[in-house]
Write a protein that holds these residues in place. Structure first.
Motif, PDB file in Angstrom:
ATOM      1  N   TYR A 127       0.836  -1.208   0.000  1.00 29.75           N
ATOM      2  CA  TYR A 127       0.000   0.000   0.000  1.00 29.75           C
ATOM      3  C   TYR A 127       0.872   1.259   0.000  1.00 29.75           C
ATOM      4  N   LEU A 179      -6.691   3.737   3.037  1.00 32.10           N
ATOM      5  CA  LEU A 179      -6.731   2.318   3.389  1.00 32.10           C
ATOM      6  C   LEU A 179      -7.994   1.961   4.159  1.00 32.10           C
ATOM      7  N   ASP A 180      -8.582   2.925   4.837  1.00 32.82           N
ATOM      8  CA  ASP A 180      -9.789   2.623   5.611  1.00 32.82           C
ATOM      9  C   ASP A 180     -11.028   2.429   4.737  1.00 32.82           C
ATOM     10  N   TYR A 231     -11.173   0.068   2.616  1.00 35.65           N
ATOM     11  CA  TYR A 231     -11.159  -1.361   2.300  1.00 35.65           C
ATOM     12  C   TYR A 231     -11.608  -2.215   3.473  1.00 35.65           C
ATOM     13  N   THR A 232     -12.218  -3.359   3.145  1.00 33.48           N
ATOM     14  CA  THR A 232     -12.502  -4.405   4.122  1.00 33.48           C
ATOM     15  C   THR A 232     -11.324  -5.365   4.149  1.00 33.48           C
ATOM     16  N   THR A 233     -10.862  -5.703   5.343  1.00 35.10           N
ATOM     17  CA  THR A 233      -9.698  -6.576   5.447  1.00 35.10           C
ATOM     18  C   THR A 233     -10.103  -8.036   5.623  1.00 35.10           C
ATOM     19  N   TYR A 237      -6.685  -6.716   1.417  1.00 40.17           N
ATOM     20  CA  TYR A 237      -7.678  -5.634   1.394  1.00 40.17           C
ATOM     21  C   TYR A 237      -8.615  -5.860   0.207  1.00 40.17           C
ATOM     22  N   GLU A 238      -9.857  -6.085   0.529  1.00 41.77           N
ATOM     23  CA  GLU A 238     -10.864  -6.454  -0.469  1.00 41.77           C
ATOM     24  C   GLU A 238     -11.245  -5.247  -1.330  1.00 41.77           C
TER      25      GLU A 238
END
Length: 371
Positions: free
Chosen positions: A191, A208-209, A211-213, A243-244
């Motif tokens: 990232y 980054l927030d 994304y679903t991890t 990260y989806e």
């Protein structure tokens, strides 16, 4: 330019340093993006920049040393081509000027061939030994300085936009940027690489927030296997965090037999073998992969030319392109120049870890695709 060899620490024993000269680079990296031992004969640099000094690595079979302690008190030993410090493995790196020159030349050649049609970017990813290894240990190792090697590579390129990650990764060195039991970087490290690419491209990176991890624990990677299943590494397996993508995305890969298979950008690998969990990213290594962001219809496109380090970064590119074409140069057989021109590609991004840029075999494979 300063000599690429780091200063030796008087606190590490001479026997550990001698062992390095017996070490061959990771055997697994020939297929996963690292290097093989190459001749280091003097060659002319492609520009007027002074070239870094080369490190000669012997081809004698590596030996296993008794466990040492470094100045920080960590257990330290060399197992094959891997330095093990505490519960973490590191790959030695040796700069090979002739191969670095060839790499810079082939990337520049593609930039020149595509000038006016595509923008070519180059991302050379430093490996963990230069980023996260404690300074007290790194100072005593006869392993080439990757920061200087990257500067040399980028200073030797023309018609290419460099994406320099070294200082950025160094500033985040206390975070989980690389796996302990494997040579790859984590998705978090990737990232930060993506953020630097976005900066070079002139676009805003996605936070980054957004994304679903997904987490896949109990990963034991290449360092674990290459050290004969070191108990020091086994005591603390890695967790692969992915990260989806949040876009409406479809993906198809073409395998080495020419078969096309629909797949997921991020695959649930929780039931897979402990050594295979890095394959959550884009289905692993295939000659050609096509990712479509169905939320876009602007014709934006990118070709990523990569080995396996690229896999963890590619999902972060999806919000910026309608089409992402992924070429693994180790298995792809067609002209990249023709592909980019025929498909009116907007951006081309090389992603290679440092060891790939010193491997004659891997650089030859890249070179063959750019006539």
């Amino acid at each position: 330019m300063n000599d690429l060899f780091a200063k030796k620490s008087s606190r590490l024993t001479a026997v550990l340093l001698a062992a390095l000269l017996l070490c061959m680079p990771l055997s697994s990296c020939g297929s996963q993006g690292g290097g093989t031992t190459e001749p280091t004969g003097e060659t002319a640099a492609p520009t007027d920049r002074s070239s870094p000094a080369e490190e000669t690595t012997a081809t004698t079979a590596a030996t296993t040393l008794p466990t040492q302690k470094d100045v920080s008190g960590e257990q330290t030993q060399t197992l094959g081509a891997v330095l093990v410090v505490g519960d973490t493995g590191y790959e030695y790196y040796n700069f090979v000027r002739s191969v670095a020159d060839q790499y810079a030349t082939l990337v520049s050649r593609l930039g020149t061939r595509l000038q006016g049609g595509s923008t070519v970017y180059d991302m050379v990813v430093p490996t963990s030994i230069d980023i996260t290894l404690q300074d007290s240990v790194r100072a005593g190792l006869s392993t080439s300085d990757q920061g200087q090697a990257i500067e040399y590579l980028y200073g030797s390129m023309i018609n290419v936009t460099p994406v320099n990650l070294y200082d950025t990764l160094k500033s985040h060195r206390d975070e989980y940027l690389y796996f302990r039991t494997d040579h790859h970087w984590t998705a978090l490290g990737a990232y930060y690489g993506y953020e630097q690419f976005a900066k070079a491209k002139g676009v805003d990176p996605v936070s980054l927030d957004r994304y679903t991890t997904k987490e896949f624990p109990d990963f034991l990677g290449a360092f674990y296997s290459d050290t004969g299943k070191s108990p020091a590494l086994a005591q603390n397996p890695d967790t692969v965090v992915a990260y989806e993508p949040f876009n409406n995305t479809t993906m198809t890969f073409t395998d080495r037999n020419g078969k096309e298979t629909p797949w997921q950008v991020i695959t649930d690998v929780s039931g897979w073998a402990s050594s295979s969990k890095y394959n959550t990213f884009i289905g692993g290594d295939n000659p050609y992969t096509h990712i479509v962001n169905n939320d876009l219809s602007d014709g934006s496109s990118c070709v990523v030319i990569k080995e396996s380090f690229g896999n963890a970064l590619i999902p972060f590119l999806i919000p910026h392109y309608q089409d992402i074409h992924v070429i693994d140069y180790r298995y792809y057989k067609q002209s990249i120049v023709d592909f980019c021109k025929n498909n009116q590609i907007q951006d081309v991004l090389f992603i290679n870890n440092m060891s790939a840029t010193r491997s004659q075999a891997l650089v030859d494979q890249m070179d063959a695709l750019i006539p």
